[in-house]
Scaffold this motif. Structure first.
Motif, PDB file in Angstrom:
ATOM      1  N   ASP A   1       0.778  -0.896   0.138  1.00 34.13           N
ATOM      2  CA  ASP A   1       0.093  -0.152   0.000  1.00 34.13           C
ATOM      3  C   ASP A   1       0.790   1.266  -0.090  1.00 34.13           C
ATOM      4  O   ASP A   1       0.607   2.113  -0.719  1.00 34.13           O
ATOM      5  CB  ASP A   1      -0.901  -0.113   1.263  1.00 34.13           C
ATOM      6  N   ASP A   2       2.095   1.200   0.677  1.00 32.34           N
ATOM      7  CA  ASP A   2       2.776   2.330   0.885  1.00 32.34           C
ATOM      8  C   ASP A   2       4.377   1.683   0.660  1.00 32.34           C
ATOM      9  O   ASP A   2       4.907   1.209   1.363  1.00 32.34           O
ATOM     10  CB  ASP A   2       2.811   2.906   2.225  1.00 32.34           C
ATOM     11  N   PRO A   3       4.948   1.670  -0.738  1.00 34.61           N
ATOM     12  CA  PRO A   3       6.045   1.142  -0.841  1.00 34.61           C
ATOM     13  C   PRO A   3       7.216   1.587   0.015  1.00 34.61           C
ATOM     14  O   PRO A   3       8.304   0.988   0.237  1.00 34.61           O
ATOM     15  CB  PRO A   3       6.033   1.280  -2.372  1.00 34.61           C
ATOM     16  N   ALA A   4       7.354   2.868   0.283  1.00 33.37           N
ATOM     17  CA  ALA A   4       8.268   3.497   0.922  1.00 33.37           C
ATOM     18  C   ALA A   4       8.180   2.882   2.229  1.00 33.37           C
ATOM     19  O   ALA A   4       9.398   3.161   3.216  1.00 33.37           O
ATOM     20  CB  ALA A   4       8.064   5.132   0.845  1.00 33.37           C
ATOM     21  N   ASN A   5       7.095   2.219   2.770  1.00 31.36           N
ATOM     22  CA  ASN A   5       7.080   1.922   4.202  1.00 31.36           C
ATOM     23  C   ASN A   5       6.593   0.620   4.033  1.00 31.36           C
ATOM     24  O   ASN A   5       5.444   0.297   4.652  1.00 31.36           O
ATOM     25  CB  ASN A   5       6.071   2.716   5.109  1.00 31.36           C
ATOM     26  N   PRO A   6       7.274  -0.229   3.552  1.00 32.40           N
ATOM     27  CA  PRO A   6       6.852  -1.738   3.471  1.00 32.40           C
ATOM     28  C   PRO A   6       6.376  -2.548   4.678  1.00 32.40           C
ATOM     29  O   PRO A   6       6.712  -2.505   5.785  1.00 32.40           O
ATOM     30  CB  PRO A   6       7.945  -2.585   2.856  1.00 32.40           C
ATOM     31  N   GLN A   7       5.083  -3.318   4.584  1.00 33.67           N
ATOM     32  CA  GLN A   7       4.649  -4.146   5.690  1.00 33.67           C
ATOM     33  C   GLN A   7       4.803  -5.547   5.147  1.00 33.67           C
ATOM     34  O   GLN A   7       4.751  -6.436   6.115  1.00 33.67           O
ATOM     35  CB  GLN A   7       3.270  -3.903   5.671  1.00 33.67           C
ATOM     36  N   HIS A   8       4.734  -5.916   3.925  1.00 31.77           N
ATOM     37  CA  HIS A   8       4.801  -7.142   3.413  1.00 31.77           C
ATOM     38  C   HIS A   8       6.169  -7.785   2.945  1.00 31.77           C
ATOM     39  O   HIS A   8       6.505  -8.900   3.410  1.00 31.77           O
ATOM     40  CB  HIS A   8       3.819  -7.433   2.285  1.00 31.77           C
ATOM     41  N   LEU A   9       6.748  -6.963   2.434  1.00 36.83           N
ATOM     42  CA  LEU A   9       8.400  -7.487   1.861  1.00 36.83           C
ATOM     43  C   LEU A   9       9.323  -6.713   2.801  1.00 36.83           C
ATOM     44  O   LEU A   9       9.834  -5.391   2.187  1.00 36.83           O
ATOM     45  CB  LEU A   9       8.472  -7.125   0.307  1.00 36.83           C
ATOM     46  N   ILE A  10       9.652  -7.264   3.817  1.00 32.22           N
ATOM     47  CA  ILE A  10      10.631  -6.526   4.558  1.00 32.22           C
ATOM     48  C   ILE A  10      11.958  -6.875   4.497  1.00 32.22           C
ATOM     49  O   ILE A  10      12.316  -8.022   4.337  1.00 32.22           O
ATOM     50  CB  ILE A  10      10.300  -7.397   6.117  1.00 32.22           C
ATOM     51  N   THR A  11      12.930  -5.850   4.464  1.00 30.51           N
ATOM     52  CA  THR A  11      14.172  -5.945   4.539  1.00 30.51           C
ATOM     53  C   THR A  11      14.768  -6.535   5.806  1.00 30.51           C
ATOM     54  O   THR A  11      14.363  -5.847   6.933  1.00 30.51           O
ATOM     55  CB  THR A  11      15.040  -4.659   4.264  1.00 30.51           C
ATOM     56  N   VAL A  12      15.825  -7.491   5.892  1.00 31.65           N
ATOM     57  CA  VAL A  12      16.399  -7.979   7.077  1.00 31.65           C
ATOM     58  C   VAL A  12      17.787  -7.521   6.562  1.00 31.65           C
ATOM     59  O   VAL A  12      18.671  -8.072   5.942  1.00 31.65           O
ATOM     60  CB  VAL A  12      16.395  -9.730   7.119  1.00 31.65           C
ATOM     61  N   ARG A  13      18.194  -6.688   7.494  1.00 31.14           N
ATOM     62  CA  ARG A  13      19.428  -5.667   7.593  1.00 31.14           C
ATOM     63  C   ARG A  13      20.629  -6.656   7.367  1.00 31.14           C
ATOM     64  O   ARG A  13      20.766  -7.668   8.167  1.00 31.14           O
ATOM     65  CB  ARG A  13      19.523  -4.670   8.442  1.00 31.14           C
ATOM     66  N   GLY A  14      21.279  -6.637   6.309  1.00 32.69           N
ATOM     67  CA  GLY A  14      22.753  -7.618   6.151  1.00 32.69           C
ATOM     68  C   GLY A  14      22.432  -8.899   5.507  1.00 32.69           C
ATOM     69  O   GLY A  14      23.492  -9.551   5.480  1.00 32.69           O
ATOM     70  N   ILE A  15      21.276  -9.307   5.473  1.00 34.93           N
ATOM     71  CA  ILE A  15      21.035 -10.626   5.124  1.00 34.93           C
ATOM     72  C   ILE A  15      20.175 -10.853   3.821  1.00 34.93           C
ATOM     73  O   ILE A  15      20.518 -11.453   3.009  1.00 34.93           O
ATOM     74  CB  ILE A  15      20.144 -11.479   6.267  1.00 34.93           C
TER      75      ILE A  15
ATOM     76  N   VAL B   1       6.001 -11.125   4.624  1.00 28.61           N
ATOM     77  CA  VAL B   1       4.725 -11.186   5.755  1.00 28.61           C
ATOM     78  C   VAL B   1       3.413 -11.209   4.966  1.00 28.61           C
ATOM     79  O   VAL B   1       3.111  -9.703   4.709  1.00 28.61           O
ATOM     80  CB  VAL B   1       5.136 -10.250   6.748  1.00 28.61           C
ATOM     81  N   ALA B   2       2.726 -12.144   5.049  1.00 31.38           N
ATOM     82  CA  ALA B   2       1.427 -12.157   4.495  1.00 31.38           C
ATOM     83  C   ALA B   2       0.480 -11.161   5.296  1.00 31.38           C
ATOM     84  O   ALA B   2      -0.465 -10.219   4.760  1.00 31.38           O
ATOM     85  CB  ALA B   2       0.568 -13.250   4.345  1.00 31.38           C
ATOM     86  N   ASN B   3       0.311 -11.130   6.734  1.00 34.54           N
ATOM     87  CA  ASN B   3      -0.586 -10.588   7.701  1.00 34.54           C
ATOM     88  C   ASN B   3       0.385 -10.031   8.823  1.00 34.54           C
ATOM     89  O   ASN B   3       0.521 -10.485   9.734  1.00 34.54           O
ATOM     90  CB  ASN B   3      -1.429 -11.619   8.236  1.00 34.54           C
ATOM     91  N   PRO B   4       0.766  -8.834   8.493  1.00 32.98           N
ATOM     92  CA  PRO B   4       1.456  -8.015   9.496  1.00 32.98           C
ATOM     93  C   PRO B   4       0.778  -7.539  10.385  1.00 32.98           C
ATOM     94  O   PRO B   4      -0.691  -7.188  10.428  1.00 32.98           O
ATOM     95  CB  PRO B   4       2.193  -6.857   9.010  1.00 32.98           C
ATOM     96  N   THR B   5       1.207  -7.539  11.657  1.00 35.29           N
ATOM     97  CA  THR B   5       0.418  -7.414  12.994  1.00 35.29           C
ATOM     98  C   THR B   5       0.776  -5.789  13.345  1.00 35.29           C
ATOM     99  O   THR B   5       1.432  -5.161  12.863  1.00 35.29           O
ATOM    100  CB  THR B   5       0.833  -8.255  14.236  1.00 35.29           C
TER     101      THR B   5
END
Length: 243
Positions: free
Chosen positions: A220-234, A239-243
């Motif tokens: 919904d907001d690509p600059a603040n992703p809720q589904h495709l999350i960066t795991v820093r350094g990895i 995440v289908a259903n973020p809380t």
């Protein structure tokens, strides 16, 4: 009676281009051949012309293959593109995939492998167009729904409330890989090796650029992703259903 698929061969090495055209015609395909990148791009973007698949060399006089595939995607031309890369250079492979190519084949290549890749890409396109797929195609077809969106992997599209986005094969394959591992951390190296089949140490920035594009489709907001999350350094986690 339906005409056989038309394959555009964009290759400036004359002997290779002639060999490809000869063998593709022997397999029953129609062909269009071009050696100059600018002329090829004009033909591919011409609304009166249509190719079912493009075999595209990355290095051409005039516009190179990367420029051509980017321009096609920007013009919303989603013809499957099989890119031919020089000397198996990972940077060529990654740049081609990031630009929007659907598959790649390093030179020199085995003709039988090329034909298998072409048939596979054409089959995916046929699934997209065919309203009544065969039993084997139905077994392989799948969808994934989340946040009012549906990824139709074999149709190569993502349906959202206000629009449907066409996907390249590589975009669909990466989304499938991530959604099948929902909640798990997937490393950049894993994406390189398991999705893009690149088995050398190389710059992973192309993956980051690829992820940015996918976020435009699914967030919904690509600059603040809720589904495709960066795991820093990895890498990344879907995440289908973020809380």
């Amino acid at each position: 009676m339906n005409e056989p698929p038309l394959i555009a061969v964009i290759e400036d090495e004359e002997h290779l281009a002639q060999g490809l055209v000869f063998n593709l015609q022997a397999e029953g395909y129609r062909t269009y051949q071009e050696a100059d990148g600018d002329a090829a791009l004009a033909w591919l973007l011409d609304p009166t012309q249509h190719a079912d698949l493009v075999v595209l060399d990355c290095m051409l006089p005039g516009s190179d293959g990367f420029t051509i595939v980017r321009a096609m995607r920007e013009a919303q031309r989603y013809t499957p593109v099989l890119m031919l890369t020089a000397r198996s250079r990972p940077e060529d492979i990654l740049e081609g995939l990031e630009a929007g190519a659907d598959d790649y084949l390093p030179k020199p290549f085995d003709l039988s492998i090329l034909l298998v890749r072409i048939k596979s890409l054409l089959r995916r396109t046929a699934w997209q167009r065919n309203a009544t797929p065969t039993a084997s195609e139905q077994t392989q077809s799948s969808e994934y729904a989340f946040n009012h969106r549906t990824i139709r992997f074999d149709a190569l599209e993502l349906a959202a409330p206000n629009r449907t986005t066409n996907l390249t094969v590589m975009e669909a394959d990466l989304l499938r890989y991530l959604t099948e591992r929902e909640g798990q951390i997937v490393s950049r190296k894993e994406i390189l090796e398991q999705v893009w089949r690149v088995h050398e140490d190389t710059d992973t920035r192309a993956i980051d650029n690829f992820i940015v594009r996918l976020r435009r489709y699914i967030e919904d907001d690509p600059a603040n992703p809720q589904h495709l999350i960066t795991v820093r350094g990895i890498g990344y986690r879907f995440v289908a259903n973020p809380t």
